[in-house]
Motif scaffolding. Structure first.
Motif, PDB file in Angstrom:
ATOM      1  N   SER A   2       0.833  -1.171  -0.095  1.00 23.76           N
ATOM      2  CA  SER A   2       0.027   0.015  -0.092  1.00 23.76           C
ATOM      3  C   SER A   2       0.756   1.227  -0.166  1.00 23.76           C
ATOM      4  O   SER A   2       1.810   1.396   0.898  1.00 23.76           O
ATOM      5  CB  SER A   2      -0.714   0.053   1.349  1.00 23.76           C
ATOM      6  OG  SER A   2      -1.515   1.205   1.279  1.00 23.76           O
ATOM      7  N   GLN A  20     -12.440  -1.878   0.876  1.00 22.00           N
ATOM      8  CA  GLN A  20     -12.336  -1.718  -0.445  1.00 22.00           C
ATOM      9  C   GLN A  20     -12.108  -0.137  -0.707  1.00 22.00           C
ATOM     10  O   GLN A  20     -11.396   0.134  -1.864  1.00 22.00           O
ATOM     11  CB  GLN A  20     -13.975  -1.965  -1.258  1.00 22.00           C
ATOM     12  CG  GLN A  20     -14.052  -1.685  -2.672  1.00 22.00           C
ATOM     13  CD  GLN A  20     -15.188  -2.039  -3.236  1.00 22.00           C
ATOM     14  OE1 GLN A  20     -16.075  -2.489  -2.598  1.00 22.00           O
ATOM     15  NE2 GLN A  20     -15.589  -1.709  -4.352  1.00 22.00           N
ATOM     16  N   GLN A  23      -8.513   0.031  -0.655  1.00 16.22           N
ATOM     17  CA  GLN A  23      -7.784  -0.497  -1.930  1.00 16.22           C
ATOM     18  C   GLN A  23      -8.221   0.407  -3.068  1.00 16.22           C
ATOM     19  O   GLN A  23      -7.179   0.456  -4.076  1.00 16.22           O
ATOM     20  CB  GLN A  23      -8.595  -1.944  -2.202  1.00 16.22           C
ATOM     21  CG  GLN A  23      -7.974  -2.921  -1.316  1.00 16.22           C
ATOM     22  CD  GLN A  23      -8.925  -3.980  -1.162  1.00 16.22           C
ATOM     23  OE1 GLN A  23      -9.761  -4.403  -2.004  1.00 16.22           O
ATOM     24  NE2 GLN A  23      -8.448  -5.147  -0.489  1.00 16.22           N
ATOM     25  N   ASP A  26      -5.524   3.293  -3.154  1.00 19.86           N
ATOM     26  CA  ASP A  26      -4.098   2.533  -3.505  1.00 19.86           C
ATOM     27  C   ASP A  26      -4.305   2.318  -4.731  1.00 19.86           C
ATOM     28  O   ASP A  26      -2.870   2.940  -5.439  1.00 19.86           O
ATOM     29  CB  ASP A  26      -4.200   1.259  -2.844  1.00 19.86           C
ATOM     30  CG  ASP A  26      -3.825   1.145  -1.580  1.00 19.86           C
ATOM     31  OD1 ASP A  26      -3.517   2.206  -0.855  1.00 19.86           O
ATOM     32  OD2 ASP A  26      -3.886   0.214  -0.763  1.00 19.86           O
ATOM     33  N   ILE A 169      -6.983  -9.186  -4.455  1.00 17.81           N
ATOM     34  CA  ILE A 169      -6.290  -8.262  -3.603  1.00 17.81           C
ATOM     35  C   ILE A 169      -5.748  -8.609  -2.093  1.00 17.81           C
ATOM     36  O   ILE A 169      -6.679  -9.070  -1.403  1.00 17.81           O
ATOM     37  CB  ILE A 169      -6.627  -6.862  -3.643  1.00 17.81           C
ATOM     38  CG1 ILE A 169      -7.132  -6.410  -4.948  1.00 17.81           C
ATOM     39  CG2 ILE A 169      -5.679  -5.943  -2.785  1.00 17.81           C
ATOM     40  CD1 ILE A 169      -7.588  -4.776  -5.229  1.00 17.81           C
ATOM     41  N   LEU A 171      -3.897  -7.225   1.323  1.00 22.34           N
ATOM     42  CA  LEU A 171      -3.142  -6.157   1.742  1.00 22.34           C
ATOM     43  C   LEU A 171      -1.858  -6.310   2.042  1.00 22.34           C
ATOM     44  O   LEU A 171      -1.597  -7.365   2.800  1.00 22.34           O
ATOM     45  CB  LEU A 171      -4.009  -5.383   2.897  1.00 22.34           C
ATOM     46  CG  LEU A 171      -5.145  -4.756   2.584  1.00 22.34           C
ATOM     47  CD1 LEU A 171      -6.067  -4.286   3.797  1.00 22.34           C
ATOM     48  CD2 LEU A 171      -5.174  -3.568   1.599  1.00 22.34           C
ATOM     49  N   LEU A 232      -0.731  -5.002  -6.432  1.00 24.02           N
ATOM     50  CA  LEU A 232      -1.335  -5.058  -4.845  1.00 24.02           C
ATOM     51  C   LEU A 232      -1.470  -6.742  -4.528  1.00 24.02           C
ATOM     52  O   LEU A 232      -1.338  -7.228  -3.498  1.00 24.02           O
ATOM     53  CB  LEU A 232      -2.493  -4.563  -4.975  1.00 24.02           C
ATOM     54  CG  LEU A 232      -2.547  -2.904  -4.811  1.00 24.02           C
ATOM     55  CD1 LEU A 232      -3.836  -2.167  -5.016  1.00 24.02           C
ATOM     56  CD2 LEU A 232      -1.814  -2.234  -3.648  1.00 24.02           C
TER      57      LEU A 232
END
Length: 293
Positions: A2, A20, A23, A26, A169, A171, A232
């Motif tokens: 991130s 979300q 993300q 990001d 995805i 994190l 990611l």
């Protein structure tokens, strides 16, 4: 991975909406682009709490009385403040709430500045920072004809009412934004993936229920967003699942339905109804444009 600096992700990971949103930001950060955010029934206090729990940001409010000069001055002041407070490895994030309250003309001028990074004036104007993410929030569908054609300045659109966890995805620990963009530049996109995205865009443009289809630049936007998802997800190539993970967020605000009247600013249907109809259309498109194996 991130681009944002957060001390503790535990609470955020438990909240699908926050996950979300983070993300999506990001992805916009990696692609040097912006986010259109539908807030639904969330009030200002709840929205501020959500935003600040996800990432450091500068939040300000648009109002219906703002003139072009007032809106641009407020925007630029907040961008400058955000840039001055940011560390090198964090991209400045500026949130303008209630974007839909602005008149169509003012919305148009704000998006021109966001796109060109230049503020016009009688004496020629001046440039603003090119490194920031702008998040514009709204509760009503944005349907002014001049503004509809500029919504592709936002890489993604997202609704807090319909957040879903993206299984593609994961994190990761915070890393440098520069590192992320270097990884992005090295992500491979196979020709079959590019054709897959192009077929989706063309199918939407030619769909019987679509009044105004995605512009040609939508294909490149999909590619860039999918590459960010790949980064990611710790991939060095774009897979079909990366495209599918973001295709709705990339394309939903780039086409208009025939149920919306282009001669009026006020939409004839609710945002949730528009979103549901667009999801139906995208699902039909994905069935006729199968992902490459």
């Amino acid at each position: 991975m991130s681009p944002h600096n957060m001390d503790d992700l535990t609470d955020v990971e438990e909240n699908i909406v926050a996950v979300q949103l983070r993300q999506s930001v990001d992805i916009c950060s990696l692609c040097s682009s912006h986010l259109l955010l539908h807030t639904g029934a969330m009030n200002a206090v709840e929205l501020d709490t959500l935003l600040l729990s996800c990432f450091p940001c500068q939040v300000f409010e648009f109002t219906s009385e703002m003139t072009v000069n007032e809106a641009l001055s407020t925007l630029v002041d907040n961008i400058d403040q955000s840039v001055s407070k940011c560390e090198d490895y964090i991209i400045p994030i500026v949130v303008g709430t209630d974007f839909d309250l602005l008149s169509g003309i003012v919305q148009h001028e704000v998006l021109e500045v966001i796109a060109t990074k230049h503020v016009p004036s009688t004496f020629g104007g001046y440039s603003i920072s090119s490194q920031f993410v702008f998040i514009a929030t709204h509760t009503r569908p944005i349907s002014h004809p001049r503004v509809l054609r500029m919504l592709d300045k936002f890489l993604l659109s997202m609704s807090l009412q319909n957040a879903e966890r993206r299984v593609a995805i994961s994190l990761q620990e915070c890393q440098s934004l520069v590192t992320g963009r270097q990884l992005l530049a090295n992500v491979h996109t196979h020709l079959k993936i590019e054709h897959f995205i192009r077929d989706i865009v063309v199918a939407i443009r030619t769909h019987a229920d679509v009044k105004l289809g995605p512009s040609p630049c939508s294909t490149e936007a999909c590619i860039q967003a999918a590459k960010a998802v790949a980064v990611l997800s710790e991939f060095n190539f774009v897979a079909p699942m990366h495209v599918i993970a973001v295709v709705f967020e990339v394309l939903a605000h780039r086409f208009a339905l025939k149920d919306l009247d282009p001669d009026f600013e006020e939409p004839l249907v609710s945002h949730s109804a528009v979103s549901a109809e667009k999801k139906r259309i995208l699902q039909e498109v994905l069935e006729i444009a199968p992902a490459p194996i």
